[in-house]
Design a protein around this motif. Structure first.
Motif, PDB file in Angstrom:
ATOM      1  N   UNK A 193     139.092 -15.647  45.583  1.00 38.74           N
ATOM      2  CA  UNK A 193     140.251 -16.172  44.874  1.00 38.74           C
ATOM      3  C   UNK A 193     140.386 -15.516  43.507  1.00 38.74           C
ATOM      4  N   UNK A 194     139.275 -15.406  42.803  1.00 39.85           N
ATOM      5  CA  UNK A 194     139.307 -14.823  41.457  1.00 39.85           C
ATOM      6  C   UNK A 194     139.810 -13.381  41.493  1.00 39.85           C
ATOM      7  N   UNK A 195     139.381 -12.616  42.501  1.00 38.08           N
ATOM      8  CA  UNK A 195     139.823 -11.234  42.597  1.00 38.08           C
ATOM      9  C   UNK A 195     141.310 -11.138  42.898  1.00 38.08           C
ATOM     10  N   UNK A 254     142.278  -9.508  49.447  1.00 40.49           N
ATOM     11  CA  UNK A 254     141.442 -10.544  50.050  1.00 40.49           C
ATOM     12  C   UNK A 254     140.500  -9.943  51.090  1.00 40.49           C
ATOM     13  N   UNK A 255     141.009  -9.017  51.891  1.00 38.81           N
ATOM     14  CA  UNK A 255     140.173  -8.396  52.917  1.00 38.81           C
ATOM     15  C   UNK A 255     139.037  -7.583  52.291  1.00 38.81           C
ATOM     16  N   UNK A 295     137.718  -8.117  49.384  1.00 35.95           N
ATOM     17  CA  UNK A 295     136.774  -9.060  48.795  1.00 35.95           C
ATOM     18  C   UNK A 295     135.876  -9.677  49.866  1.00 35.95           C
ATOM     19  N   UNK A 296     136.450  -9.992  51.019  1.00 38.08           N
ATOM     20  CA  UNK A 296     135.647 -10.528  52.125  1.00 38.08           C
ATOM     21  C   UNK A 296     134.624  -9.490  52.579  1.00 38.08           C
ATOM     22  N   UNK A 297     135.047  -8.232  52.633  1.00 36.03           N
ATOM     23  CA  UNK A 297     134.121  -7.165  53.036  1.00 36.03           C
ATOM     24  C   UNK A 297     132.955  -7.049  52.058  1.00 36.03           C
ATOM     25  N   UNK A 298     133.259  -7.153  50.769  1.00 38.94           N
ATOM     26  CA  UNK A 298     132.193  -7.073  49.766  1.00 38.94           C
ATOM     27  C   UNK A 298     131.231  -8.247  49.899  1.00 38.94           C
ATOM     28  N   UNK A 299     131.782  -9.428  50.188  1.00 34.48           N
ATOM     29  CA  UNK A 299     130.906 -10.584  50.407  1.00 34.48           C
ATOM     30  C   UNK A 299     130.047 -10.361  51.652  1.00 34.48           C
ATOM     31  N   UNK A 300     130.645  -9.773  52.669  1.00 35.17           N
ATOM     32  CA  UNK A 300     129.911  -9.521  53.912  1.00 35.17           C
ATOM     33  C   UNK A 300     128.786  -8.518  53.703  1.00 35.17           C
ATOM     34  N   UNK A 338     152.582 -16.831  46.083  1.00 32.42           N
ATOM     35  CA  UNK A 338     151.884 -15.707  46.698  1.00 32.42           C
ATOM     36  C   UNK A 338     150.447 -15.604  46.228  1.00 32.42           C
ATOM     37  N   UNK A 339     150.173 -16.046  45.018  1.00 28.52           N
ATOM     38  CA  UNK A 339     148.809 -15.966  44.512  1.00 28.52           C
ATOM     39  C   UNK A 339     147.882 -16.956  45.197  1.00 28.52           C
ATOM     40  N   UNK A 340     148.430 -17.825  46.017  1.00 27.79           N
ATOM     41  CA  UNK A 340     147.589 -18.764  46.752  1.00 27.79           C
ATOM     42  C   UNK A 340     147.018 -18.135  48.019  1.00 27.79           C
ATOM     43  N   UNK A 341     147.192 -16.844  48.177  1.00 31.80           N
ATOM     44  CA  UNK A 341     146.772 -16.152  49.396  1.00 31.80           C
ATOM     45  C   UNK A 341     145.355 -16.501  49.814  1.00 31.80           C
ATOM     46  N   UNK A 342     144.444 -16.491  48.865  1.00 30.58           N
ATOM     47  CA  UNK A 342     143.041 -16.710  49.223  1.00 30.58           C
ATOM     48  C   UNK A 342     142.722 -18.171  49.448  1.00 30.58           C
ATOM     49  N   UNK A 343     143.693 -19.045  49.275  1.00 29.37           N
ATOM     50  CA  UNK A 343     143.510 -20.429  49.667  1.00 29.37           C
ATOM     51  C   UNK A 343     143.100 -21.362  48.565  1.00 29.37           C
ATOM     52  N   UNK A 344     142.761 -20.882  47.385  1.00 25.64           N
ATOM     53  CA  UNK A 344     142.306 -21.794  46.360  1.00 25.64           C
ATOM     54  C   UNK A 344     142.952 -21.579  45.020  1.00 25.64           C
ATOM     55  N   UNK A 345     143.876 -20.658  44.913  1.00 19.52           N
ATOM     56  CA  UNK A 345     144.540 -20.415  43.637  1.00 19.52           C
ATOM     57  C   UNK A 345     145.357 -21.642  43.251  1.00 19.52           C
ATOM     58  N   UNK A 346     145.445 -21.908  41.956  1.00 20.13           N
ATOM     59  CA  UNK A 346     146.130 -23.095  41.484  1.00 20.13           C
ATOM     60  C   UNK A 346     147.624 -22.875  41.425  1.00 20.13           C
ATOM     61  N   UNK A 347     148.349 -23.468  42.363  1.00 21.86           N
ATOM     62  CA  UNK A 347     149.801 -23.333  42.368  1.00 21.86           C
ATOM     63  C   UNK A 347     150.410 -23.959  41.128  1.00 21.86           C
ATOM     64  N   UNK A 348     149.863 -25.090  40.693  1.00 23.78           N
ATOM     65  CA  UNK A 348     150.405 -25.748  39.512  1.00 23.78           C
ATOM     66  C   UNK A 348     150.249 -24.870  38.285  1.00 23.78           C
ATOM     67  N   UNK A 349     149.123 -24.175  38.183  1.00 25.79           N
ATOM     68  CA  UNK A 349     148.897 -23.281  37.054  1.00 25.79           C
ATOM     69  C   UNK A 349     149.946 -22.175  37.027  1.00 25.79           C
ATOM     70  N   UNK A 350     150.297 -21.670  38.209  1.00 22.53           N
ATOM     71  CA  UNK A 350     151.287 -20.606  38.278  1.00 22.53           C
ATOM     72  C   UNK A 350     152.679 -21.127  37.956  1.00 22.53           C
TER      73      UNK A 350
END
Length: 250
Positions: free
Chosen positions: A207-209, A103-104, A106-111, A11-23
């Motif tokens: 991803x970090x957030x 994620x949403x 965080x995207x808004x803050x980037x926007x 589930x932590x891979x939601x943003x697309x770049x979280x490390x599955x192996x780390x989890x």
């Protein structure tokens, strides 16, 4: 087939770049199976090796369509395994829902940096809210962990980005053109640099957030998943092979 991090970790891979192996390392659990939670049974399936399908319901166990003879104590463990999985599923879905929201945001803050006018006008919120509601509906109605695995989470994130990208392009493109037409080539270049910074570093920040917010909740569920691993200990499939629905991660 190599074990994947269990769905609760993925589930932590939601943003697309979280490390599955780390989890997988964090919880030290993995699985080669996908899980479908049906009203009448839990069904685990994978392409290979055998057993390819494992079915549990009310203390009964079948693998690849063949019932497994169980002692009374084993029936109790199978029933408890199923019950605990059904308790964990809504918790996993709640984490997934919150991950979509994070994620949403965080995207808004980037926007807000790249396309402040789209934020101020409310157009970005309209687009984001619609996409978030759609993804949450899919998560709520899903019965299969395939909808929660890494590829699905990446697809959800790409849908969000795909919705907001045109807003970025329209606003930034129009503003840069206006600056250039007014002779402010430096301003136009600075605008492009600002957008480039958001584009190249934005995903990592999103991803970090998501990781920071969800990791403690994932870790809190790890003991429950390890209990499932203990419950399956000693169980065998219809051919006498050890049943390894959940394995220790690398």
């Amino acid at each position: 087939m190599s074990p994947r991090p269990t769905v609760l970790a993925v589930l932590l891979c939601l943003a697309g770049g979280a490390s599955a192996q780390d989890l997988a390392t964090t919880c030290r659990i993995a699985s080669t199976y996908d899980l479908t939670v049906r009203p009448d049974a839990l069904v685990f399936d994978r392409a290979e090796p055998a057993p390819r399908t494992v079915r549990m319901h009310d203390g009964a166990l079948a693998t690849d369509g063949r019932p497994v003879a169980l002692r009374p104590d084993e029936q109790d463990r199978v029933a408890l395994f199923e019950r605990q999985v059904r308790v964990l599923v809504p918790k996993a879905k709640a984490i997934a829902n919150d991950g979509v929201d994070i994620a949403a945001r965080a995207v808004r803050d980037e926007a807000a940096t790249a396309a402040p006018q789209a934020v101020a006008s409310g157009e970005l919120d309209r687009v984001l809210n619609g996409r978030v509601a759609d993804i949450k509906r899919r998560i709520a109605t899903s019965q299969s962990t395939r909808d929660w695995q890494e590829d699905a989470m990446r697809a959800y994130a790409q849908e969000i980005v795909g919705d907001v990208a045109p807003l970025f392009a329209n606003e930034v493109g129009g503003e840069a053109m206006q600056l250039a037409m007014n002779g402010d080539l430096q301003g136009a270049a600075a605008l492009r640099d600002r957008v480039a910074t958001v584009s190249t570093g934005g995903q990592a920040r999103v991803v970090a957030r998501v990781e920071a917010a969800l990791r403690p909740r994932i870790q809190a569920l790890c003991p429950s998943i390890r209990e499932l691993q203990e419950l399956q200990s000693g169980l065998r499939d219809s051919s006498g092979r050890p049943l390894n629905l959940i394995e220790s991660g690398e």
